[in-house]
Design a protein around this motif. Structure first.
Motif, PDB file in Angstrom:
ATOM      1  N   ASN A 118      90.099  45.021  37.710  1.00  0.00           N
ATOM      2  CA  ASN A 118      89.441  43.866  37.106  1.00  0.00           C
ATOM      3  C   ASN A 118      88.238  44.375  36.320  1.00  0.00           C
ATOM      4  O   ASN A 118      87.247  44.814  36.904  1.00  0.00           O
ATOM      5  N   VAL A 119      88.330  44.342  35.000  1.00  0.00           N
ATOM      6  CA  VAL A 119      87.243  44.876  34.181  1.00  0.00           C
ATOM      7  C   VAL A 119      85.976  44.037  34.304  1.00  0.00           C
ATOM      8  O   VAL A 119      84.888  44.491  33.912  1.00  0.00           O
ATOM      9  N   PHE A 120      86.086  42.835  34.846  1.00  0.00           N
ATOM     10  CA  PHE A 120      84.918  41.966  34.993  1.00  0.00           C
ATOM     11  C   PHE A 120      84.210  42.152  36.334  1.00  0.00           C
ATOM     12  O   PHE A 120      83.211  41.489  36.595  1.00  0.00           O
TER      13      PHE A 120
ATOM     14  N   GLY B  21      76.004  38.183  38.335  1.00  0.00           N
ATOM     15  CA  GLY B  21      75.326  38.252  39.621  1.00  0.00           C
ATOM     16  C   GLY B  21      74.415  39.450  39.776  1.00  0.00           C
ATOM     17  O   GLY B  21      74.129  39.873  40.891  1.00  0.00           O
ATOM     18  N   GLY B  22      73.959  40.018  38.667  1.00  0.00           N
ATOM     19  CA  GLY B  22      73.043  41.144  38.722  1.00  0.00           C
ATOM     20  C   GLY B  22      73.705  42.500  38.686  1.00  0.00           C
ATOM     21  O   GLY B  22      73.010  43.527  38.707  1.00  0.00           O
ATOM     22  N   GLY B  23      75.047  42.568  38.611  1.00  0.00           N
ATOM     23  CA  GLY B  23      75.729  43.854  38.563  1.00  0.00           C
ATOM     24  C   GLY B  23      75.607  44.558  37.230  1.00  0.00           C
ATOM     25  O   GLY B  23      75.641  45.784  37.153  1.00  0.00           O
ATOM     26  N   ASN B  24      75.504  43.762  36.146  1.00  0.00           N
ATOM     27  CA  ASN B  24      75.254  44.287  34.789  1.00  0.00           C
ATOM     28  C   ASN B  24      76.332  45.246  34.289  1.00  0.00           C
ATOM     29  O   ASN B  24      76.071  46.082  33.422  1.00  0.00           O
ATOM     30  N   ARG B  25      77.546  45.117  34.809  1.00  0.00           N
ATOM     31  CA  ARG B  25      78.608  45.994  34.333  1.00  0.00           C
ATOM     32  C   ARG B  25      79.137  45.548  32.980  1.00  0.00           C
ATOM     33  O   ARG B  25      79.171  44.365  32.669  1.00  0.00           O
ATOM     34  N   PHE B  26      79.561  46.513  32.184  1.00  0.00           N
ATOM     35  CA  PHE B  26      80.129  46.273  30.873  1.00  0.00           C
ATOM     36  C   PHE B  26      81.623  46.002  31.008  1.00  0.00           C
ATOM     37  O   PHE B  26      82.367  46.870  31.463  1.00  0.00           O
ATOM     38  N   PRO B  27      82.103  44.810  30.602  1.00  0.00           N
ATOM     39  CA  PRO B  27      83.520  44.505  30.742  1.00  0.00           C
ATOM     40  C   PRO B  27      84.341  44.770  29.485  1.00  0.00           C
ATOM     41  O   PRO B  27      85.555  44.568  29.482  1.00  0.00           O
ATOM     42  N   GLY B  28      83.677  45.190  28.409  1.00  0.00           N
ATOM     43  CA  GLY B  28      84.378  45.412  27.147  1.00  0.00           C
ATOM     44  C   GLY B  28      85.201  46.674  27.166  1.00  0.00           C
ATOM     45  O   GLY B  28      85.603  47.167  28.225  1.00  0.00           O
ATOM     46  N   VAL B  29      85.454  47.238  25.994  1.00  0.00           N
ATOM     47  CA  VAL B  29      86.407  48.338  25.861  1.00  0.00           C
ATOM     48  C   VAL B  29      85.698  49.686  25.838  1.00  0.00           C
ATOM     49  O   VAL B  29      84.932  49.984  24.919  1.00  0.00           O
TER      50      VAL B  29
ATOM     51  N   THR C 119      81.208  38.788  40.595  1.00  0.00           N
ATOM     52  CA  THR C 119      79.960  38.923  41.371  1.00  0.00           C
ATOM     53  C   THR C 119      80.132  39.925  42.502  1.00  0.00           C
ATOM     54  O   THR C 119      79.462  39.823  43.524  1.00  0.00           O
ATOM     55  N   GLY C 120      80.992  40.922  42.317  1.00  0.00           N
ATOM     56  CA  GLY C 120      81.427  41.775  43.411  1.00  0.00           C
ATOM     57  C   GLY C 120      80.519  42.901  43.817  1.00  0.00           C
ATOM     58  O   GLY C 120      80.872  43.666  44.714  1.00  0.00           O
ATOM     59  N   LEU C 121      79.331  43.051  43.207  1.00  0.00           N
ATOM     60  CA  LEU C 121      78.416  44.117  43.577  1.00  0.00           C
ATOM     61  C   LEU C 121      77.180  43.548  44.266  1.00  0.00           C
ATOM     62  O   LEU C 121      76.674  42.505  43.860  1.00  0.00           O
ATOM     63  N   PRO C 122      76.663  44.235  45.295  1.00  0.00           N
ATOM     64  CA  PRO C 122      75.474  43.735  46.004  1.00  0.00           C
ATOM     65  C   PRO C 122      74.173  44.011  45.277  1.00  0.00           C
ATOM     66  O   PRO C 122      73.091  43.729  45.802  1.00  0.00           O
TER      67      PRO C 122
END
Length: 764
Positions: free
Chosen positions: A35-37, A42-50, A644-647
């Protein structure tokens, strides 16, 4: 099947018997379990793009604005899209970086390209590895794919109106935090040519690492000739020039407007830190005119499968846990960025990695897994750190846009090099230079960069508080973050001891081992809290301790004595000297209670890196390994594979690496060859180590959620009674670890305790 940003889990295809079959690298597209998202909200700030491959320089995705919320990776789940840009970072904090070389689709003719052209979304964004899709409320669908240095935009416009693309050179991700870390556009140039292609550059500065001006060049081509093309300049939203095809340069906002009759349009863009000519070369070599979006998606999946995802194969386990594993692997390898051949600062035959955020975050467990899963890239990364020292004077603790900064604690490149050295990284690494780079950190005070958040010493590189460290053997309150810096300087010096020992530098070995014990000089045995005495606290130049409530760290930020955690946590952070910690705390029983109190007092924060190793220090007490397992399982429950999977903030994959070690069932002691034994999640897990080697981990007799206590363990077929293994046991040549699990604790680890190399009594 594409994942959606609003999903909390990823729908997976091609399952057989709910994943009770082996996921074999040669047969399975592992990207289907990603899951790229994950962690994008939720504060994880991950990049879901390519990101077309691990460490790709180009990261193509949307830039979203929503009130005064910082979009660290460009993405926000709600708000208006105001562009799709070529450069992003993943999992960073402080303030956004990049978000440059942007274009925005507009339906109809554009009278003022400096006006707000943003659009809300008609539905949640969709994505998978190598592919991203946004449906805008103006009826435009944007599909994205990319390569290492270029991107492909595929637009579908509503029919009946002109299709317009606005390229905005002055576009940059803003920050609203008021910390002085916001990015600025300072100038650029834009040239549109008669054949329809355009090229130019933008110059920008600041961001979380306070960098001076840096320039990114671009080269763009469309799938058809525009019916009209213009360039523009202006200030704010005021248009000052609006010309036919021409060259425009200057500090005003600028860009180009391209209008087309067709509803279907492809846009190709190459980028470079060297020149617009190099950007065009990158574009033409990586994305040709007849390149299809699907071919790039396929290529990206192949890259991620072969380089990262296939390195861990699992059998059994739940769908969610499998999604979580592979989604975490993606997040772990988004940055740093491999910019080899794209370094504008110096010419070198060495590899070059940038966008290091930050070794303060990643040295605890990320870099150890980086080495195991991507050993070739990891050796390049080590060589790059050393080469940065050769040309910039210091290794980075953090680096972006080709500029060191910012240092939060110690010079933690020292820990990273030490960890690599003791685990056998050699290859083309010049370890004499590596040790000299480490000694620069240990002996040379970096010039003050006058950071407003910590103006008393450098936050750019090195050890800003080194004068106190050398004079007193501790750090006085005249320096910010004095206590947390002191604990980290001790671990940094331990790193120098490890490499000096290996290189046969006997005098240096003695010096740095002794200095690695200086954290003890901050230990005040009279400091007390909730029935515990002895904590690391601030110490004045006259040797007296500052009265300090161990439950308080002030603001836990740049101007305080402790950074991002409190005295309870930092008093457990000298992981090279654990037996001394145990002695100071009062022995095994008090040591166990000290760790327990992190939860009893609600101190432990899984999103704070200084806490990462604390839950597993129970392994340094005989009969207490089961407590480590309980804490590990509790931490695992804080994660999921959803948005929102990161603490906490991903911190460039540090958070994901922490979880991956829980799944594997081991935890690294950075700078050492020791791995503490936890409890694996999967019935079968294989780590492919390369050169035909592997580590195979199995569990029987229990399950991940309710019967997870270790009952017994065999290592390489032999009964094992230690709550730790070494690099040589299971990673150097591969090996096996076979766990029997059960529902109740068993005192199985009756053998030798883990080593504590800086302690005088190294057997506990």
């Amino acid at each position: 099947m594409f994942s959606r940003a609003s999903s909390t889990s990823l729908h997976l295809v091609c399952f057989t018997t709910t994943m009770q079959t082996v996921l074999a690298a040669a047969e399975v597209d592992f990207t289907q379990y990603v899951n790229v998202f994950m962690g994008s909200t939720g504060g994880g700030n991950r990049f879901p793009g390519v990101a077309a491959s691990p460490f790709a320089m180009a990261k193509l995705g949307p830039d979203v604005q929503s009130g005064s919320t910082d979009a660290y990776s460009g993405y926000l789940a709600s708000g208006n899209v105001w562009g799709f840009s070529m450069t992003h970072e993943s999992g960073t904090g402080g303030a956004p970086k990049y978000g440059v070389v942007s274009q925005m689709p507009v339906v109809g003719n554009v009278s003022n390209p400096l006006a707000d052209l943003s659009q809300s979304r008609a539905s949640a964004d969709e994505g998978q590895i190598g592919y991203y899709k946004t449906s805008l409320n103006n009826g435009v669908t944007v599909e994205l794919s990319a390569t290492e240095h270029a991107g492909l935009y595929q637009y579908t416009f509503p029919s009946g109106s002109p299709s317009t693309i606005v390229v905005d050179v002055s576009h940059v991700l803003p920050s609203f935090r008021g910390l002085g870390w916001e990015q600025h556009y300072t100038g650029g140039n834009f040239s549109s040519f008669s054949d329809g292609h355009y090229e130019g550059s933008g110059t920008y500065n600041n961001g979380w690492n306070l960098s001076p001006d840096w320039t990114l060049y671009f080269c763009g081509k469309f799938s058809q000739e525009p019916t009209s093309s213009k360039t523009f300049t202006g200030t704010g939203t005021t248009l000052s020039s609006y010309d036919s095809t021409a060259m425009v340069s200057g500090s005003e906002r600028l860009g180009g407007i391209f209008t087309f009759d067709d509803a279907n349009l492809a846009s190709r863009v190459g980028i470079s830190f060297i020149s617009s000519e190099k950007a065009c070369q990158n574009l033409d070599s990586e994305i040709q005119a007849d390149t299809t979006l699907q071919s790039l998606v396929t290529k990206a999946k192949s890259a991620w499968n072969s380089q990262i995802l296939s390195k861990i194969e699992v059998e059994g386990g739940s769908d969610e846990d499998t999604q979580l594993l592979y989604s975490s692997l993606l997040g772990m390898f988004m940055i740093p960025s491999n910019k080899t051949g794209e370094n504008p600062e110096w010419t070198s035959s060495e590899p070059y990695y940038d966008d290091i955020f930050t070794l303060w975050d990643t040295h605890r467990c990320h870099t150890a897994l980086f080495q195991i899963l991507e050993p070739v890239a990891y050796e390049e990364f080590i060589r790059s750190l050393i080469d940065i020292w050769r040309h910039d004077g210091f290794m980075p603790d953090a680096r972006s846009s080709n500029y060191n900064g910012r240092v939060q604690g110690g010079s933690n490149a020292d820990n990273v090099l030490a960890d690599a050295y003791v685990k056998g990284v050699r290859g083309a690494v010049n370890w004499d230079d590596g040790f000299s780079a480490m000694q620069t950190d240990a002996e040379k005070t970096p010039p003050n960069n006058n950071d407003p958040k910590s103006p008393e010493s450098s936050t750019k590189e090195g050890r800003g508080a080194l004068p106190d460290w050398l004079r007193y053997g501790y750090i006085t309150p005249s320096y910010n973050r004095a206590v947390s810096r002191a604990v980290e300087y001790s671990t940094n010096d331990f790193g120098l001891y490890q490499v000096a020992k290996g290189l046969g530098r006997n005098e240096d070995e003695t010096t740095y081992l002794n200095r690695s014990r200086n954290w003890r000089n901050h230990w005040n045995p009279a400091a007390s809290s909730t029935n515990h005495s002895g904590f690391v606290v601030p110490r004045r130049a006259d040797g007296t301790f500052v009265t300090q409530d161990p439950l308080s760290c002030g603001g836990c930020y740049w101007g305080d004595a402790y950074y991002e955690d409190n005295p309870w946590v930092y008093s457990l952070n000298a992981i090279h000297d654990v037996y001394t910690m145990k002695e100071y705390i009062g022995g095994d029983e008090k040591f166990i209670d000290r760790i327990d109190k992190l939860w009893d007092l609600n101190i432990f924060n899984a999103g704070n890196e200084p806490s990462f190793t604390s839950p597993y220090l129970y392994n340094f007490v005989k009969g207490a390994q089961w407590r480590t397992v309980e804490r590990s399982r509790g931490i695992g429950k804080l994660y999921n594979s959803g948005a929102t999977g990161l603490p906490g903030n991903s911190d460039a994959g540090a958070m994901e690496a922490n979880l991956l070690w829980q799944m594997i069932g081991l935890y690294p002691m950075t700078g050492q060859t020791t791995f503490l034994v936890l409890s694996p999640w999967f019935p079968k897990l294989t780590i492919n180590l390369g050169n035909g080697k592997s580590l195979k981990i199995t569990t029987t007799g229990g399950n991940k959620d309710t019967a997870f206590y270790v009952q017994s363990l065999k290592v390489n077929g032999e009964s094992w009674n230690k709550a730790w293994v070494s690099w040589e046991d299971v990673f150097a040549d591969g090996g096996t670890m076979d766990f029997v699990l059960g529902s109740s604790p068993v005192d199985w680890a009756t053998g030798e305790l883990p080593p504590s190399p800086a302690s005088a009594d190294n057997d506990g």
